[in-house]
Design a protein around this motif. Structure first.
Motif, short mmCIF file in Angstrom:
data_model
loop_
_atom_site.label_atom_id
_atom_site.label_comp_id
_atom_site.label_asym_id
_atom_site.label_seq_id
_atom_site.Cartn_x
_atom_site.Cartn_y
_atom_site.Cartn_z
N UNK A 265 0.82 -1.21 0.00
CA UNK A 265 0.00 0.00 0.00
C UNK A 265 0.85 1.26 0.00
N UNK A 266 2.17 1.11 -0.14
CA UNK A 266 3.09 2.23 0.00
C UNK A 266 4.10 2.21 -1.14
N UNK A 267 4.51 3.40 -1.57
CA UNK A 267 5.59 3.54 -2.54
C UNK A 267 6.80 4.11 -1.83
N UNK A 268 7.95 3.48 -2.03
CA UNK A 268 9.20 3.96 -1.45
C UNK A 268 10.09 4.48 -2.57
N UNK A 312 -3.46 9.87 0.26
CA UNK A 312 -4.23 10.59 1.28
C UNK A 312 -5.67 10.07 1.28
N UNK A 313 -6.30 10.14 2.41
CA UNK A 313 -7.69 9.71 2.50
C UNK A 313 -8.57 10.63 1.65
N UNK A 314 -9.57 10.04 1.03
CA UNK A 314 -10.47 10.82 0.19
C UNK A 314 -9.91 11.13 -1.18
N UNK A 315 -8.81 10.46 -1.57
CA UNK A 315 -8.24 10.67 -2.90
C UNK A 315 -7.65 12.05 -3.11
N UNK A 316 -7.07 12.64 -2.06
CA UNK A 316 -6.53 14.00 -2.15
C UNK A 316 -5.04 14.00 -2.44
N UNK A 317 -4.60 13.13 -3.34
CA UNK A 317 -3.20 13.12 -3.74
C UNK A 317 -2.37 12.21 -2.86
N UNK A 318 -1.06 12.49 -2.83
CA UNK A 318 -0.10 11.62 -2.15
C UNK A 318 0.52 12.36 -0.97
N UNK A 319 0.63 11.62 0.14
CA UNK A 319 1.29 12.16 1.34
C UNK A 319 2.77 11.82 1.25
N UNK A 320 3.64 12.82 1.40
CA UNK A 320 5.08 12.64 1.27
C UNK A 320 5.73 12.79 2.63
N UNK A 321 6.60 11.84 2.99
CA UNK A 321 7.29 11.92 4.29
C UNK A 321 8.54 11.06 4.24
#
Length: 343
Positions: A265-268, A312-321
């Motif tokens: 579920x994650x991209x590295x 992001x929840x609700x399809x609001x793009x990607x969370x970067x960290x």
């Protein structure tokens, strides 16, 4: 008396015949004038031999075009080795579509050799992009119905292109926020630096995002700030020489983080990292050994700091960290004999 009546009758017939002939002549003349700017019958078209630049436009451009028009132009390059490029004038406006479909007033471009419609446009949207024929012909069709003519209509400039020169096409690329995980993995895997990744994800604020990645906060402090066993930059040429010289030794292996960590579920990024794993041959085993294997005798775990992308929840793009991943490294290896009884 009778002679006078016959004379008047003959004169009346001759006058009526002259008027009918004049009316018929005017009708044919009117039709001929229409054919100069296209035709009313969609089964016919005006053929234009193209030897240089020119224009085709809706009647009365840039003013309101007339109702009930069907005009067809077929542009044919005089040189068969040339292609025809169409460029729309920025002033563009036809009757608005219905439910997103151009049903009433429209202009469309067709590839005559294949019968494919390259595009149909209407409304007051921005002018269509450039269109290029595959061969040396292209067809333009304009239609207006009996209602709501608009302005300014359209104007198309045509020009010639050598067929040997490829026409650059801008591939339709979805923004990262709309890409699937597989699409984004393929895109970022081809990038060389973390700066390129951040620019791809957000060209406008990539520098701020990059600064935020390496900025420790009171509630998120990476384990790499605490544990000393973070991976170090190595001389890959030296490592390759060691692999050649030694057998059954810890050596570099690339591992996929999604597979290694089972995090689908994650991209590295980077999506693969180098780890030390046992490898090589074991030629030093005893002759009576059934199978000799290179196995780890000392294993440690190290933290590696990488970029993590999650939806992001609700399809609001990607969370970067930035995040720390714990990977297994083999520090010491040895050849272990596997006898027949072990099998």
């Amino acid at each position: 008396m009778i002679l006078s009546f016959l004379f008047l009758l003959i004169s009346s017939i001759q006058q009526h015949g002259s008027e009918a002939e004049s009316s018929l002549s005017n009708k044919f003349q009117h039709t001929s004038m229409k054919d100069q700017n296209g035709v009313q019958n969609s089964q016919h078209e005006k053929v234009i031999t193209v030897t240089g630049d020119g224009v085709v436009h809706s009647p009365e451009f840039p003013h309101t075009y007339p109702r009930n028009k069907v005009l067809v132009w077929r542009l044919v390059a005089a040189d068969e080795n040339m292609q025809i490029q169409l460029t729309f004038d920025e002033r563009f406006g036809l009757e608005d579509p219905e439910d997103g479909i151009c049903k009433y007033d429209f202009v469309e471009i067709e590839e005559p050799s294949e019968g494919n419609i390259l595009g149909r446009w209407c409304g007051s949207q921005s002018a269509p992009g450039k269109q290029v024929s595959k061969g040396n012909q292209i067809r333009i069709r304009f239609k207006s119905d009996e209602y709501f003519p608009s302005e300014p209509g359209f104007c198309i400039r045509y020009s010639l292109l050598p067929r040997s020169l490829p026409v650059p096409e801008s591939p339709a690329v979805l923004p990262p926020s709309l890409q699937t995980m597989d699409m984004l993995i393929e895109a970022v895997s081809g990038l060389s630096t973390v700066e390129e990744v951040m620019k791809y994800l957000d060209p406008e604020r990539w520098q701020l995002d990059l600064d935020d990645l390496y900025k420790p906060t009171w509630h998120i402090l990476g384990k790499s700030f605490i544990h000393p066993r973070k991976s170090r930059v190595v001389d890959l040429n030296l490592l390759r020489e060691e692999v050649r010289l030694y057998s059954c030794t810890p050596r570099n292996f690339s591992v996929s983080l999604r597979e290694e960590l089972k995090r689908t579920d994650t991209i590295f990024w980077p999506n693969c990292l180098l780890v030390k794993r046992c490898g090589g041959n074991c030629a030093c085993c005893a002759q009576n050994c059934f199978e000799c294997q290179c196995v780890p005798t000392k294993v440690i775990k190290k933290y590696h700091e990488v970029l993590q992308l999650r939806h992001r929840s609700g399809g609001r793009g990607w969370q970067k960290s930035m995040t720390d991943v714990l990977l297994e490294h083999h520090e010491e290896c040895d050849c272990m004999c596997k006898s027949d009884s072990d099998g």
